[in-house]
Design a protein around this motif. Sequence first.
Motif, PDB file in Angstrom:
ATOM      1  N   LEU A   1       0.821  -1.211   0.000  1.00 43.01           N
ATOM      2  CA  LEU A   1       0.000   0.000   0.000  1.00 43.01           C
ATOM      3  C   LEU A   1       0.857   1.263   0.000  1.00 43.01           C
ATOM      4  CD1 LEU A   1      -3.094   0.715   0.240  1.00 43.01           C
ATOM      5  CD2 LEU A   1      -2.683   0.993   2.694  1.00 43.01           C
ATOM      6  N   ASP A   2       2.090   1.145   0.489  1.00 38.92           N
ATOM      7  CA  ASP A   2       2.914   2.330   0.710  1.00 38.92           C
ATOM      8  C   ASP A   2       4.290   2.187   0.062  1.00 38.92           C
ATOM      9  OD1 ASP A   2       3.837   4.746   1.651  1.00 38.92           O
ATOM     10  OD2 ASP A   2       4.008   4.128   3.737  1.00 38.92           O
ATOM     11  N   ALA A   3       5.299   1.793   0.833  1.00 35.96           N
ATOM     12  CA  ALA A   3       6.677   1.819   0.356  1.00 35.96           C
ATOM     13  C   ALA A   3       6.920   0.880  -0.823  1.00 35.96           C
ATOM     14  CB  ALA A   3       7.623   1.469   1.503  1.00 35.96           C
ATOM     15  N   GLY A   4       6.212  -0.240  -0.887  1.00 38.88           N
ATOM     16  CA  GLY A   4       6.407  -1.192  -1.970  1.00 38.88           C
ATOM     17  C   GLY A   4       5.360  -1.103  -3.055  1.00 38.88           C
ATOM     18  N   ARG A   5       4.717   0.044  -3.153  1.00 38.66           N
ATOM     19  CA  ARG A   5       3.585   0.221  -4.069  1.00 38.66           C
ATOM     20  C   ARG A   5       4.012   0.120  -5.533  1.00 38.66           C
ATOM     21  NH1 ARG A   5       1.312   4.922  -6.492  1.00 38.66           N
ATOM     22  NH2 ARG A   5      -0.902   4.674  -6.949  1.00 38.66           N
ATOM     23  N   LEU A   6       3.142  -0.495  -6.340  1.00 34.92           N
ATOM     24  CA  LEU A   6       3.274  -0.503  -7.790  1.00 34.92           C
ATOM     25  C   LEU A   6       2.156   0.357  -8.364  1.00 34.92           C
ATOM     26  CD1 LEU A   6       3.930  -4.305  -8.464  1.00 34.92           C
ATOM     27  CD2 LEU A   6       5.620  -2.473  -8.230  1.00 34.92           C
ATOM     28  N   SER A   7       2.483   1.232  -9.275  1.00 36.91           N
ATOM     29  CA  SER A   7       1.496   2.129  -9.857  1.00 36.91           C
ATOM     30  C   SER A   7       0.356   1.362 -10.511  1.00 36.91           C
ATOM     31  CB  SER A   7       2.175   3.024 -10.904  1.00 36.91           C
ATOM     32  OG  SER A   7       1.250   3.914 -11.491  1.00 36.91           O
ATOM     33  N   GLU A   8      -0.870   1.816 -10.295  1.00 40.66           N
ATOM     34  CA  GLU A   8      -2.080   1.218 -10.884  1.00 40.66           C
ATOM     35  C   GLU A   8      -2.364  -0.198 -10.370  1.00 40.66           C
ATOM     36  OE1 GLU A   8      -4.110   3.070 -12.758  1.00 40.66           O
ATOM     37  OE2 GLU A   8      -2.669   4.711 -12.554  1.00 40.66           O
ATOM     38  N   PHE A   9      -1.709  -0.566  -9.269  1.00 47.11           N
ATOM     39  CA  PHE A   9      -1.882  -1.913  -8.717  1.00 47.11           C
ATOM     40  C   PHE A   9      -2.355  -1.763  -7.275  1.00 47.11           C
ATOM     41  CE2 PHE A   9       0.162  -6.154  -7.485  1.00 47.11           C
ATOM     42  CZ  PHE A   9      -0.725  -6.925  -8.228  1.00 47.11           C
ATOM     43  N   GLY A  10      -3.670  -1.535  -7.134  1.00 47.85           N
ATOM     44  CA  GLY A  10      -4.246  -1.260  -5.829  1.00 47.85           C
ATOM     45  C   GLY A  10      -4.642  -2.505  -5.075  1.00 47.85           C
ATOM     46  N   PRO A  11      -5.217  -2.331  -3.881  1.00 48.04           N
ATOM     47  CA  PRO A  11      -5.561  -3.467  -3.021  1.00 48.04           C
ATOM     48  C   PRO A  11      -6.441  -4.528  -3.668  1.00 48.04           C
ATOM     49  CG  PRO A  11      -5.657  -1.440  -1.764  1.00 48.04           C
ATOM     50  CD  PRO A  11      -5.431  -1.030  -3.192  1.00 48.04           C
ATOM     51  N   ALA A  12      -7.388  -4.133  -4.508  1.00 48.70           N
ATOM     52  CA  ALA A  12      -8.280  -5.130  -5.108  1.00 48.70           C
ATOM     53  C   ALA A  12      -7.499  -6.177  -5.894  1.00 48.70           C
ATOM     54  CB  ALA A  12      -9.302  -4.447  -6.017  1.00 48.70           C
ATOM     55  N   PHE A  13      -6.324  -5.781  -6.416  1.00 48.43           N
ATOM     56  CA  PHE A  13      -5.525  -6.739  -7.181  1.00 48.43           C
ATOM     57  C   PHE A  13      -4.281  -7.192  -6.447  1.00 48.43           C
ATOM     58  CE2 PHE A  13      -8.463  -5.503 -10.353  1.00 48.43           C
ATOM     59  CZ  PHE A  13      -8.628  -6.663 -11.095  1.00 48.43           C
ATOM     60  N   PHE A  14      -3.657  -6.328  -5.638  1.00 47.19           N
ATOM     61  CA  PHE A  14      -2.481  -6.865  -4.950  1.00 47.19           C
ATOM     62  C   PHE A  14      -2.877  -7.810  -3.823  1.00 47.19           C
ATOM     63  CE2 PHE A  14      -2.120  -2.692  -2.385  1.00 47.19           C
ATOM     64  CZ  PHE A  14      -2.335  -3.246  -1.132  1.00 47.19           C
ATOM     65  N   THR A  15      -4.121  -7.735  -3.312  1.00 45.66           N
ATOM     66  CA  THR A  15      -4.520  -8.768  -2.351  1.00 45.66           C
ATOM     67  C   THR A  15      -4.734 -10.114  -3.047  1.00 45.66           C
ATOM     68  OG1 THR A  15      -6.865  -8.099  -2.465  1.00 45.66           O
ATOM     69  CG2 THR A  15      -5.533  -7.195  -0.653  1.00 45.66           C
ATOM     70  N   LYS A  16      -5.066 -10.100  -4.325  1.00 46.03           N
ATOM     71  CA  LYS A  16      -5.136 -11.357  -5.073  1.00 46.03           C
ATOM     72  C   LYS A  16      -3.739 -11.949  -5.199  1.00 46.03           C
ATOM     73  CE  LYS A  16      -9.316 -10.157  -7.719  1.00 46.03           C
ATOM     74  NZ  LYS A  16      -9.655  -8.907  -7.023  1.00 46.03           N
ATOM     75  N   PHE A  17      -2.757 -11.115  -5.515  1.00 46.99           N
ATOM     76  CA  PHE A  17      -1.368 -11.570  -5.574  1.00 46.99           C
ATOM     77  C   PHE A  17      -0.946 -12.152  -4.225  1.00 46.99           C
ATOM     78  CE2 PHE A  17       3.068 -10.705  -4.588  1.00 46.99           C
ATOM     79  CZ  PHE A  17       3.721 -11.357  -5.629  1.00 46.99           C
TER      80      PHE A  17
END
Length: 289
Positions: A178-194
């Motif tokens: 969500l913060d320091a390791g953020r990827l642009s355009e890759f929000g919680p709805a998809f990084f929680t899938k990862f």
Amino acid sequence: MTADPNDPTTPPWDYRTMLPGDASAYDTGVIEGGLTVEEQAWLSQQRHAWESQFTGGYRSPEELVSGHSIAIVPSRWVKFEQWLPFATDTSAPISLSRGEVADVARRCRESGLWLPLLVTSFAWGWGSRGFGPTRLLWVLEGKGGSAGLSTSEIEKRLAAAVDALDQQGARGAYGLMLDAGRLSEFGPAFFTKFLYFASRTDNARGRALILDARLALQMRAFWQRRADEPYAATSRSARWLWTGPRWSDYRYQIYRTFVCRSAAQLSKSGERWTPELVELLLFRATRTA
């Protein structure tokens, strides 16, 4: 509560150890109060309806979750073929299951390279909707003329997130992405899938769960039904608490705790439940609980 390995209805996790120490009175009250009789019956109905989609009768929670498939149009993802577990030379829809995405996660764990899981879980999450490949291109290459991160930097951040998942648990990994390791355009709805699929390769600290707008809407319904309880009197509204799309790491942990509490409560009926199964059934439901 100590897990009994000989009792299939006893979950290997205790929601009480997951509840944040600074949890609000509203959040604590909802979680500790648990599901109502009506909510338990509704979730049981959702389970049996989903189970009826499979042949041969009873299915374990793991089978019910792993069998959850999403329709994919392979040719739409041709630009990402090097990372995908399926060929992209056909426009005929195929089904991609959670079990198949989990297989990708296991191979990523072995190789230490996580881009295949990012791409595959993203494709699984978008399904047949047309905008997904464009959005993924923004994640990997940048948007609107702004250069994206290098492939090596993306890999570095994904590996850091998995390391946080292993060492700190799902909340720590969520906070990092969500913060320091953020990827642009890759929000919680998809990084929680990862994170969810990455966590299926290591059970040391409990699995991450998917959280998106549909699941947040379900949480809002549970909280709203308890809005007149004394413990909710000084809190913000349920609608405000569960408004996304960038839920805090605290809110994510509250969500995980509630789902684990629900699975533990439902398992007391003698039918084994897992948090993943609760999440799946809430996601699939055509109305709020």
